[in-house]
Design an enzyme around this catalytic site. Structure first.
Site, PDB file in Angstrom:
ATOM      1  N   SER A 167      11.753 -25.644  49.514  1.00  0.00           N
ATOM      2  CA  SER A 167      12.148 -26.861  50.209  1.00  0.00           C
ATOM      3  C   SER A 167      10.816 -27.764  50.371  1.00  0.00           C
ATOM      4  O   SER A 167       9.712 -27.204  50.051  1.00  0.00           O
ATOM      5  CB  SER A 167      12.162 -26.184  51.459  1.00  0.00           C
ATOM      6  OG  SER A 167      11.162 -25.258  51.924  1.00  0.00           O
ATOM      7  N   GLN A 201      16.249 -17.742  54.563  1.00  0.00           N
ATOM      8  CA  GLN A 201      17.660 -17.782  54.216  1.00  0.00           C
ATOM      9  C   GLN A 201      18.452 -16.491  54.228  1.00  0.00           C
ATOM     10  O   GLN A 201      19.577 -16.386  54.464  1.00  0.00           O
ATOM     11  CB  GLN A 201      17.910 -18.382  52.727  1.00  0.00           C
ATOM     12  CG  GLN A 201      17.536 -19.620  52.693  1.00  0.00           C
ATOM     13  CD  GLN A 201      18.121 -20.851  53.277  1.00  0.00           C
ATOM     14  OE1 GLN A 201      18.645 -20.622  54.350  1.00  0.00           O
ATOM     15  NE2 GLN A 201      18.161 -22.013  52.835  1.00  0.00           N
ATOM     16  N   ASN A 232       8.970 -10.554  54.336  1.00  0.00           N
ATOM     17  CA  ASN A 232       7.945 -10.304  55.228  1.00  0.00           C
ATOM     18  C   ASN A 232       8.550  -8.620  55.735  1.00  0.00           C
ATOM     19  O   ASN A 232       9.666  -8.442  55.521  1.00  0.00           O
ATOM     20  CB  ASN A 232       7.757 -10.854  56.267  1.00  0.00           C
ATOM     21  CG  ASN A 232       8.951 -11.665  57.223  1.00  0.00           C
ATOM     22  OD1 ASN A 232       9.798 -10.776  57.048  1.00  0.00           O
ATOM     23  ND2 ASN A 232       8.895 -12.729  57.657  1.00  0.00           N
ATOM     24  N   ASP A 270       3.506 -18.424  52.610  1.00  0.00           N
ATOM     25  CA  ASP A 270       3.350 -19.225  51.325  1.00  0.00           C
ATOM     26  C   ASP A 270       2.186 -19.283  50.579  1.00  0.00           C
ATOM     27  O   ASP A 270       2.135 -18.875  49.508  1.00  0.00           O
ATOM     28  CB  ASP A 270       3.897 -20.559  51.591  1.00  0.00           C
ATOM     29  CG  ASP A 270       5.090 -20.800  52.319  1.00  0.00           C
ATOM     30  OD1 ASP A 270       6.253 -19.902  52.137  1.00  0.00           O
ATOM     31  OD2 ASP A 270       5.146 -21.752  53.138  1.00  0.00           O
TER      32      ASP A 270
END
Length: 324
Positions: free
Chosen positions: A8, A173, A195, A257
């Site tokens: 994204s 997702q 995670n 990230d």
């Protein structure tokens, strides 16, 4: 050979609530929730998991290739990424939709409530990896980050067909994806990132055990917030790496990230998985000490000093030759 980052690309609208969300919940009435939180501030930043990872990789000198879909409002963001060393030549520009938007409120306990508008991200499935390779040369690793679900499945299939190593990062997702899709995204990955919560959710939805997953992926990295990082591989003992202690107030958005970027960069440098997890932990801490997912920097000497304090001088000496 370049690292291609699919995922994204979004703008982040981040707010801070000066209390605890849980204090506003009424026990026994959670089936009918109508809540409003008066926030202290609102800041807008560049974000999106794919762009965040690409930014971190660029700071570490890798020159990543970003693959994703954006709207006509992307021009300033494009200039920012390019200036910081990200190759945006394979980004798809939508003619109809705005760039995706992430809206997140964080409370004093670092709990978060967020919403995500996909916008142009829904067109990410229009991008194929073969033309990317034709433009930039042989691809060494493809990061399949959270993105349009069809695009994620398509990119994963292309990696298998074209023989590219890939990193599976289903991330947010996982919450809505069914077991079949998750198994498709994970099976055969060189690296898998989740995670701690996603770790359990992945097992629940796929019906796999930890051993089943480790039989299908090369390395499984689980981030555990303040408890650090766990790295697992089949037939070896897990490796636990501490979280580098923070010295400033924490804004957790984007920390995962940044950790992925640090881990991937270290592996591309040829370092082992434990050292890679340490680099990832250090980059993540730098990222969460500022507001915004692409506002952190990694000054070489300061980074190495902090890294040595956390992991020892020998570890810092091994990382130092690779830092830009």
């Amino acid at each position: 050979m370049p690292v291609v980052v699919t995922g994204s690309i979004a703008t982040d609208h981040l707010m801070t609530f000066p209390g605890k969300f849980t204090d506003q919940f009424v026990e026994g009435q959670m089936e009918e929730v109508s809540l409003s939180f008066l926030v202290d501030d609102l800041v807008q930043h560049r974000g999106g998991a794919g762009a965040n990872m690409a930014y971190g990789l660029a700071l570490l000198g890798l020159g990543p290739v970003l693959v994703g879909a954006v709207g006509a409002d992307f021009a300033d963001y494009d200039a920012w990424l390019t200036r910081h060393g990200v190759d945006t030549g394979s980004v798809h520009w939508s003619e109809l939709k705005h760039t995706a938007r992430f809206t997140c409120t964080t409370d004093v306990a670092n709990n978060q409530i967020a919403s995500f508008y996909s916008g142009a991200m829904s067109e990410a499935s229009m991008i194929e990896l073969a033309p990317v390779a034709e433009r930039v040369g042989d691809i060494d690793l493809v990061i399949v980050g959270p993105n349009d679900p069809t695009a994620m499945a398509q990119h994963t299939q292309e990696c298998r067909q074209l023989g590219y190593r890939f990193l599976a990062d289903p991330s947010q997702q996982l919450a809505w994806a069914d077991g079949e899709l998750i198994r498709e995204l994970v099976d055969g990955a060189d690296l898998l990132f989740t995670n701690n919560y996603e770790h359990g959710l992945l097992l629940q939805k796929t019906g796999w055990t930890d051993a089943d997953v480790l039989a299908r992926v090369g390395t499984w990295v689980t981030t555990r917030a303040a408890h650090g990082v766990r790295v697992e591989q089949a037939d070896t003992a897990p490796i636990d790496v501490i979280a580098v202690p923070e010295t400033k107030p924490v804004e957790p958005t984007g920390g995962g990230d940044a950790l992925r970027a640090g881990f991937v960069a270290a592996r591309q440098w040829g370092l082992g998985v434990e050292r890679a997890a340490q680099v990832g932990s250090a980059v993540a801490t730098a990222a969460v000490e500022v507001i915004g997912t692409q506002e952190y920097t990694l000054p070489r000497e300061a980074f190495l000093a902090r890294f040595a304090e956390a992991f020892g001088a020998d570890a810092a000496d091994e990382v130092a030759p690779h830092l830009p």
